[in-house]
Design a protein around this motif. Structure first.
Motif, PDB file in Angstrom:
ATOM      1  N   TYR A  42       1.041  -1.394   0.097  1.00 30.00           N
ATOM      2  CA  TYR A  42       0.142  -0.303   0.063  1.00 30.00           C
ATOM      3  C   TYR A  42       0.943   1.668   0.102  1.00 30.00           C
ATOM      4  CZ  TYR A  42      -4.307  -2.896   0.965  1.00 30.00           C
ATOM      5  OH  TYR A  42      -5.068  -3.795   0.744  1.00 30.00           O
ATOM      6  N   GLY A  43       2.410   0.944   0.097  1.00 30.89           N
ATOM      7  CA  GLY A  43       2.904   2.175   0.411  1.00 30.89           C
ATOM      8  C   GLY A  43       3.408   3.064  -1.347  1.00 30.89           C
ATOM      9  N   LEU A  44       2.260   2.554  -2.134  1.00 32.15           N
ATOM     10  CA  LEU A  44       2.030   2.987  -3.496  1.00 32.15           C
ATOM     11  C   LEU A  44       1.622   3.727  -3.204  1.00 32.15           C
ATOM     12  CD1 LEU A  44      -0.745   2.112  -5.341  1.00 32.15           C
ATOM     13  CD2 LEU A  44      -0.219   0.505  -4.721  1.00 32.15           C
ATOM     14  N   LEU A  45       0.311   3.716  -2.838  1.00 31.59           N
ATOM     15  CA  LEU A  45      -0.947   5.122  -2.736  1.00 31.59           C
ATOM     16  C   LEU A  45       0.290   6.505  -2.203  1.00 31.59           C
ATOM     17  CD1 LEU A  45      -3.022   3.269  -0.951  1.00 31.59           C
ATOM     18  CD2 LEU A  45      -3.086   4.075  -3.328  1.00 31.59           C
ATOM     19  N   THR A  46       1.793   6.767  -1.682  1.00 27.64           N
ATOM     20  CA  THR A  46       1.585   7.640  -1.689  1.00 27.64           C
ATOM     21  C   THR A  46       1.957   8.809  -2.417  1.00 27.64           C
ATOM     22  OG1 THR A  46       4.570   7.016  -1.124  1.00 27.64           O
ATOM     23  CG2 THR A  46       2.792   6.977   0.804  1.00 27.64           C
ATOM     24  N   ALA A  47       2.691   8.253  -3.719  1.00 24.33           N
ATOM     25  CA  ALA A  47       3.306   8.792  -4.768  1.00 24.33           C
ATOM     26  C   ALA A  47       2.032   9.009  -5.483  1.00 24.33           C
ATOM     27  CB  ALA A  47       3.967   7.211  -5.825  1.00 24.33           C
ATOM     28  N   TYR A  48       0.683   8.616  -5.501  1.00 20.82           N
ATOM     29  CA  TYR A  48      -0.345   9.528  -5.903  1.00 20.82           C
ATOM     30  C   TYR A  48      -1.094  10.631  -5.354  1.00 20.82           C
ATOM     31  CZ  TYR A  48       0.222   5.319  -9.734  1.00 20.82           C
ATOM     32  OH  TYR A  48       1.069   4.454 -10.077  1.00 20.82           O
ATOM     33  N   ASP A  49      -2.244  10.665  -5.768  1.00 18.55           N
ATOM     34  CA  ASP A  49      -2.930  12.169  -4.953  1.00 18.55           C
ATOM     35  C   ASP A  49      -4.071  11.432  -4.352  1.00 18.55           C
ATOM     36  OD1 ASP A  49      -3.332  14.791  -4.564  1.00 18.55           O
ATOM     37  OD2 ASP A  49      -4.638  15.267  -6.266  1.00 18.55           O
ATOM     38  N   TYR A  50      -3.354  10.934  -2.900  1.00 18.63           N
ATOM     39  CA  TYR A  50      -4.456  10.310  -2.243  1.00 18.63           C
ATOM     40  C   TYR A  50      -3.827  10.724  -0.604  1.00 18.63           C
ATOM     41  CZ  TYR A  50      -6.287   7.173  -5.463  1.00 18.63           C
ATOM     42  OH  TYR A  50      -6.682   6.841  -6.667  1.00 18.63           O
ATOM     43  N   GLN A  51      -4.645  10.765  -0.133  1.00 23.63           N
ATOM     44  CA  GLN A  51      -4.137  11.235   1.482  1.00 23.63           C
ATOM     45  C   GLN A  51      -3.968   9.883   2.494  1.00 23.63           C
ATOM     46  OE1 GLN A  51      -5.365  14.168   3.165  1.00 23.63           O
ATOM     47  NE2 GLN A  51      -4.775  14.191   5.300  1.00 23.63           N
ATOM     48  N   HIS A  52      -2.481   9.086   2.192  1.00 23.93           N
ATOM     49  CA  HIS A  52      -3.048   7.611   3.059  1.00 23.93           C
ATOM     50  C   HIS A  52      -2.759   7.744   4.990  1.00 23.93           C
ATOM     51  CE1 HIS A  52      -0.527   3.553   2.785  1.00 23.93           C
ATOM     52  NE2 HIS A  52      -2.495   3.301   3.351  1.00 23.93           N
ATOM     53  N   GLY A  53      -2.694   6.477   5.467  1.00 19.58           N
ATOM     54  CA  GLY A  53      -2.821   6.931   6.657  1.00 19.58           C
ATOM     55  C   GLY A  53      -2.523   5.658   6.953  1.00 19.58           C
ATOM     56  N   THR A  54      -2.558   4.679   8.247  1.00 25.15           N
ATOM     57  CA  THR A  54      -2.519   3.259   8.353  1.00 25.15           C
ATOM     58  C   THR A  54      -2.427   3.051   9.953  1.00 25.15           C
ATOM     59  OG1 THR A  54       0.538   2.867   8.290  1.00 25.15           O
ATOM     60  CG2 THR A  54      -0.489   3.047   6.416  1.00 25.15           C
ATOM     61  N   VAL A  55      -2.576   1.628  10.247  1.00 23.76           N
ATOM     62  CA  VAL A  55      -2.674   1.530  11.358  1.00 23.76           C
ATOM     63  C   VAL A  55      -1.674  -0.181  11.298  1.00 23.76           C
ATOM     64  CG1 VAL A  55      -4.640   2.127  11.820  1.00 23.76           C
ATOM     65  CG2 VAL A  55      -4.507  -0.259  10.584  1.00 23.76           C
ATOM     66  N   ASN A  56      -0.997  -0.550  12.193  1.00 28.70           N
ATOM     67  CA  ASN A  56      -0.140  -2.153  12.293  1.00 28.70           C
ATOM     68  C   ASN A  56      -0.560  -2.609  12.785  1.00 28.70           C
ATOM     69  OD1 ASN A  56       1.936  -3.432  12.691  1.00 28.70           O
ATOM     70  ND2 ASN A  56       3.779  -1.389  12.648  1.00 28.70           N
ATOM     71  N   HIS A  57      -1.367  -3.177  12.461  1.00 23.64           N
ATOM     72  CA  HIS A  57      -2.205  -4.448  13.054  1.00 23.64           C
ATOM     73  C   HIS A  57      -0.983  -5.871  13.703  1.00 23.64           C
ATOM     74  CE1 HIS A  57      -6.353  -4.742   9.958  1.00 23.64           C
ATOM     75  NE2 HIS A  57      -6.006  -3.479  11.637  1.00 23.64           N
TER      76      HIS A  57
END
Length: 304
Positions: free
Chosen positions: A217-232
């Motif tokens: 999902y790190g790919l999302l930072t290269a596009y016009d998205y505001q990406h946030g994660t949770v660490n399961h």
């Protein structure tokens, strides 16, 4: 929802929640009422005649054929032509009741359950179930997800070892707009390329996206998205971004997968990869239209 949904025929769909078995059979006691409903949804009992051209022609039921005739020129209209009901030897009341069962349950209906409920052969019940799922899959129109979207992928299938994982499991991906609709797709793997394709096709630019810590999902930072994660892996199930105040989690999608997997185990026992998409369409349809309750029935009939 701001406005009641429309069937594909453009008619308003009732948002009445209550639709018990007694009410169902009061509404559709025989094949005549079912045929009239199909005619009303597909064409309307008053519509422009294709032969004589009268704009507001009336149509009356023929006594010996499953058809209606124009009051002006007598042109015949067969409501079931080109639908799953065409040339069927199964009564329309059974088809309608089968569709009712699909919307009245949360966990779906298996072929064996349809066989018991309808009193038909398993071959007939299985075919009816797959045709209804095909109808369900044609109901929703595409609109890009936006606002805040949760994304999570999982594996569905029987038990598998590391060596047989690819053969026994199907990888599915879910995208859920908070306060909106959900999209599910089968993906060949959980690599960056596969995830990227689904996200770019279904999520509008400048959307907030929440995922787990899966590296692809790190790919999302290269596009016009505001990406946030949770660490399961660290038992982090929700996290508020200190800079934006956005609450990141994927619990809505995980809840959907929990219902789907329990239903597979308890109701359907097993779903092959070949037919997985139709079952996903069925469960996604119920998820997206749960606010209108059993008015889902009219949406499915409208899709014929």
């Amino acid at each position: 929802m701001a406005r009641p949904p429309r069937s594909q025929a453009g008619n308003r769909v009732s948002s009445v929640q209550a639709f018990s078995v007694r009410e169902f059979f009061a509404r559709f006691p025989n094949d005549e009422t079912c045929l009239e409903h199909i005619m009303s949804v597909r064409h309307g009992l008053r519509h422009a005649c294709r032969k004589c051209g009268v704009v507001d022609a009336t149509f009356h039921r023929l006594a010996k054929r499953p058809a209606y005739a124009c009051a002006h020129c007598g042109d015949h209209v067969y409501p079931c032509a080109g639908t799953v009901f065409q040339d069927t030897r199964t009564p329309l009341t059974m088809w309608f009741y089968a569709i009712y069962l699909f919307v009245a349950t949360r966990h779906g209906v298996s072929g064996k359950e349809l066989q018991r409920q309808l009193g038909v052969t398993y071959k007939t019940a299985y075919r009816m179930g797959m045709q209804i799922r095909k109808l369900i899959g044609s109901v929703d129109e595409f609109t890009a997800l936006q606002g805040h979207v949760e994304i999570d992928e999982t594996m569905v299938g029987g038990r598998a070892t590391r060596a047989t994982l690819r053969d026994n499991k199907t990888i599915v991906m879910g995208l859920r707009q908070r306060g909106g609709r959900m999209v599910t797709e089968i993906i060949p793997d959980a690599t960056t390329a596969s995830l990227k394709k689904v996200v770019l096709e279904n999520v509008a630019p400048r959307t907030v996206i929440s995922t787990d810590e899966w590296p692809a999902y790190g790919l999302l930072t290269a596009y016009d998205y505001q990406h946030g994660t949770v660490n399961h892996s660290k038992e982090e199930w929700a996290r508020v971004d200190p800079e934006t105040g956005i609450n990141h989690h994927v619990q809505h999608v995980e809840g959907f997968w929990a219902i789907f997997k329990r239903s597979v185990r308890s109701t359907h026992i097993h779903i092959s990869r070949q037919h997985m998409a139709r079952y996903l369409d069925e469960f996604t349809f119920r998820q997206n239209h749960r606010q209108i309750g059993n008015a889902m029935f009219d949406l499915i009939i409208g899709a014929v």
